[in-house]
Design a protein around this motif. Structure first.
Motif, mmCIF file in Angstrom:
data_model
loop_
_atom_site.group_PDB
_atom_site.id
_atom_site.type_symbol
_atom_site.label_atom_id
_atom_site.label_comp_id
_atom_site.label_asym_id
_atom_site.label_seq_id
_atom_site.Cartn_x
_atom_site.Cartn_y
_atom_site.Cartn_z
ATOM 1 N N PRO A 108 -41.956 49.700 7.602
ATOM 2 C CA PRO A 108 -42.902 50.610 6.949
ATOM 3 C C PRO A 108 -42.778 50.562 5.433
ATOM 4 N N LEU A 109 -43.810 51.094 4.760
ATOM 5 C CA LEU A 109 -43.848 51.132 3.302
ATOM 6 C C LEU A 109 -43.726 52.561 2.794
ATOM 7 N N PHE A 110 -42.878 52.739 1.785
ATOM 8 C CA PHE A 110 -42.676 54.021 1.121
ATOM 9 C C PHE A 110 -43.268 53.865 -0.279
ATOM 10 N N LEU A 111 -44.449 54.456 -0.486
ATOM 11 C CA LEU A 111 -45.297 54.122 -1.622
ATOM 12 C C LEU A 111 -45.343 55.212 -2.689
ATOM 13 N N HIS A 112 -45.543 54.767 -3.928
ATOM 14 C CA HIS A 112 -45.685 55.660 -5.077
ATOM 15 C C HIS A 112 -47.000 55.344 -5.778
ATOM 16 N N GLN A 113 -47.769 56.372 -6.082
ATOM 17 C CA GLN A 113 -49.005 56.195 -6.842
ATOM 18 C C GLN A 113 -49.224 57.405 -7.724
ATOM 19 N N ARG A 114 -49.380 57.151 -9.011
ATOM 20 C CA ARG A 114 -49.726 58.236 -9.930
ATOM 21 C C ARG A 114 -50.666 57.711 -11.002
ATOM 22 N N VAL A 138 -39.594 49.739 3.173
ATOM 23 C CA VAL A 138 -39.659 48.990 1.915
ATOM 24 C C VAL A 138 -40.202 49.934 0.834
ATOM 25 N N GLY A 139 -39.502 50.018 -0.288
ATOM 26 C CA GLY A 139 -39.927 50.892 -1.366
ATOM 27 C C GLY A 139 -38.790 51.799 -1.804
ATOM 28 N N GLU A 140 -38.942 52.550 -2.768
ATOM 29 C CA GLU A 140 -40.177 53.086 -3.290
ATOM 30 C C GLU A 140 -40.849 52.057 -4.195
ATOM 31 N N CYS A 141 -42.103 51.767 -3.917
ATOM 32 C CA CYS A 141 -42.829 50.797 -4.723
ATOM 33 C C CYS A 141 -44.270 51.270 -4.887
ATOM 34 N N GLY A 142 -44.930 50.748 -5.922
ATOM 35 C CA GLY A 142 -46.310 51.143 -6.160
ATOM 36 C C GLY A 142 -46.682 51.010 -7.611
ATOM 37 N N LEU A 143 -47.510 51.947 -8.091
ATOM 38 C CA LEU A 143 -48.003 51.926 -9.467
ATOM 39 C C LEU A 143 -47.885 53.313 -10.088
ATOM 40 N N ASP A 144 -47.537 53.348 -11.367
ATOM 41 C CA ASP A 144 -47.476 54.613 -12.099
ATOM 42 C C ASP A 144 -48.050 54.398 -13.492
ATOM 43 N N TYR A 145 -49.313 54.788 -13.667
ATOM 44 C CA TYR A 145 -49.974 54.651 -14.955
ATOM 45 C C TYR A 145 -49.865 55.930 -15.775
ATOM 46 N N PHE A 146 -49.185 56.935 -15.237
ATOM 47 C CA PHE A 146 -48.996 58.186 -15.980
ATOM 48 C C PHE A 146 -47.938 57.999 -17.053
ATOM 49 N N ALA A 155 -56.868 48.740 -4.482
ATOM 50 C CA ALA A 155 -57.326 47.349 -4.560
ATOM 51 C C ALA A 155 -56.223 46.377 -4.166
ATOM 52 N N ILE A 156 -55.015 46.626 -4.629
ATOM 53 C CA ILE A 156 -53.895 45.749 -4.278
ATOM 54 C C ILE A 156 -53.562 45.885 -2.794
ATOM 55 N N MET A 157 -53.545 47.099 -2.297
ATOM 56 C CA MET A 157 -53.281 47.305 -0.874
ATOM 57 C C MET A 157 -54.338 46.613 -0.010
ATOM 58 N N ARG A 158 -55.571 46.613 -0.490
ATOM 59 C CA ARG A 158 -56.660 45.991 0.272
ATOM 60 C C ARG A 158 -56.417 44.491 0.467
ATOM 61 N N ASN A 159 -55.742 43.867 -0.490
ATOM 62 C CA ASN A 159 -55.440 42.441 -0.379
ATOM 63 C C ASN A 159 -54.480 42.129 0.765
ATOM 64 N N PHE A 160 -53.794 43.162 1.262
ATOM 65 C CA PHE A 160 -52.830 42.982 2.341
ATOM 66 C C PHE A 160 -53.306 43.632 3.642
ATOM 67 N N GLU A 161 -54.563 44.014 3.668
ATOM 68 C CA GLU A 161 -55.114 44.736 4.809
ATOM 69 C C GLU A 161 -54.953 43.923 6.094
ATOM 70 N N LEU A 187 -44.910 44.346 -1.308
ATOM 71 C CA LEU A 187 -45.830 44.382 -0.176
ATOM 72 C C LEU A 187 -45.635 43.138 0.700
ATOM 73 N N GLN A 188 -45.358 42.009 0.064
ATOM 74 C CA GLN A 188 -45.118 40.790 0.843
ATOM 75 C C GLN A 188 -43.851 40.923 1.677
ATOM 76 N N ILE A 189 -42.837 41.606 1.143
ATOM 77 C CA ILE A 189 -41.624 41.853 1.937
ATOM 78 C C ILE A 189 -41.971 42.674 3.174
ATOM 79 N N ALA A 190 -42.822 43.677 3.004
ATOM 80 C CA ALA A 190 -43.230 44.504 4.144
ATOM 81 C C ALA A 190 -43.973 43.662 5.180
ATOM 82 N N VAL A 191 -44.814 42.757 4.709
ATOM 83 C CA VAL A 191 -45.519 41.858 5.630
ATOM 84 C C VAL A 191 -44.512 40.999 6.392
#
Length: 264
Positions: free
Chosen positions: A126-132, A92-100, A140-146, A117-121
């Motif tokens: 697996p999750l293919f994640l992006h963070q910048r 699932v992805g590419e998904c995530g956050l990009d504040y750049f 914090a968002i990932m922690r909600n799905f821990e 993330l709910q789709i992955a649940v």
């Protein structure tokens, strides 16, 4: 070397003129399997089509990159779920956050991320994640799905040592690209990669982006392609002080286990 490129944007228009030749060069360079990145409503179906046209060699992901988060409607969610139901779609992805870049408003990014993330649940894939430039909100968002998610890889890692260890502490994987070869922006990665366990480390080109700046000779069009993954592995092995063959074999084994790929 037998290599697996876990992230290549082969649906990009720059490959339209010679995609078959690009795939042939990848095979010649030791690429035995490749995951084609799906990062939008337009390109996720194309990534699946490409994977279906090359069974056993190409696989795909399906998702919406934070740059495109505003397109993540209820209809989009249904489309992603339909794509992810295919066996060829391995993450699932590419998904995530990009504040750049902030190409989509941050609230829209967060909503689209949570929905994927709910789709992955729901699917267990697996999750293919992006963070910048969004580490704190991302974690914090990932922690909600821990405790609900399967394997996760933060692809195209460009962050700090602290961010890398934060991901490893959560048992996530890290994807390394040709950013490692950029003396302007990637020098810090050379100091981080020796500390990444090989069972949490995977390699990728992110083609056509991030052409390794240490590649000689440089292609005239400055386009990155999967065949150059071998160069990234050589640089990575040098920085780790390990044989190239060891790094190639171990990162490929890690990728095969992560994406549940059959032996090529």
């Amino acid at each position: 070397m037998h290599l697996i490129d876990i992230g290549a944007n082969l649906t990009h228009e720059s490959f339209d003129r010679d995609r078959d030749a690009v795939l042939a060069r990848a095979r010649e360079a030791g690429i035995v399997q490749m995951v084609i990145t799906g990062a939008s409503r337009e390109h996720s179906p194309k990534a699946l089509e490409l994977a279906q046209a090359h069974p056993g060699f190409l696989y795909s992901t399906a998702g919406v990159h934070p740059h495109h988060a505003v397109e993540y409607t209820a209809e989009c969610d249904a489309e992603m779920r339909a794509l992810i139901a295919h066996d060829e779609v391995v993450a699932v992805g590419e998904c995530g956050l990009d504040y750049f870049r902030d190409f989509s408003p941050r609230p829209a990014q967060r909503r689209a991320f949570e929905q994927q993330l709910q789709i992955a649940v729901d699917t267990g894939k697996p999750l293919f994640l992006h963070q910048r430039d969004a580490h704190e909100d991302f974690v914090a968002i990932m922690r909600n799905f821990e405790g609900k998610l399967g394997p996760c890889v933060v692809h195209c890692f460009t962050g700090t040592r602290e961010e890398a260890f934060a991901y490893l502490d959560r048992d996530w994987h890290i994807g390394i690209t040709g950013w490692l070869c950029d003396e302007r922006r990637g020098q810090h990665l050379r100091e981080i990669v020796p500390h990444l366990p090989l069972d949490r480390l995977m390699i990728e080109t992110d083609a056509p982006y991030l052409l390794p700046r240490t590649l000689k000779p440089m292609p005239k069009d400055r386009r990155n392609e999967p065949a150059f993954l071998a160069h990234i592995v050589e640089e990575l092995a040098r920085d780790r002080g390990e044989p190239v063959e060891t790094v190639a074999a171990r990162t490929s084994a890690t990728a095969r286990e992560f994406f549940r790929l059959p032996a090529p």
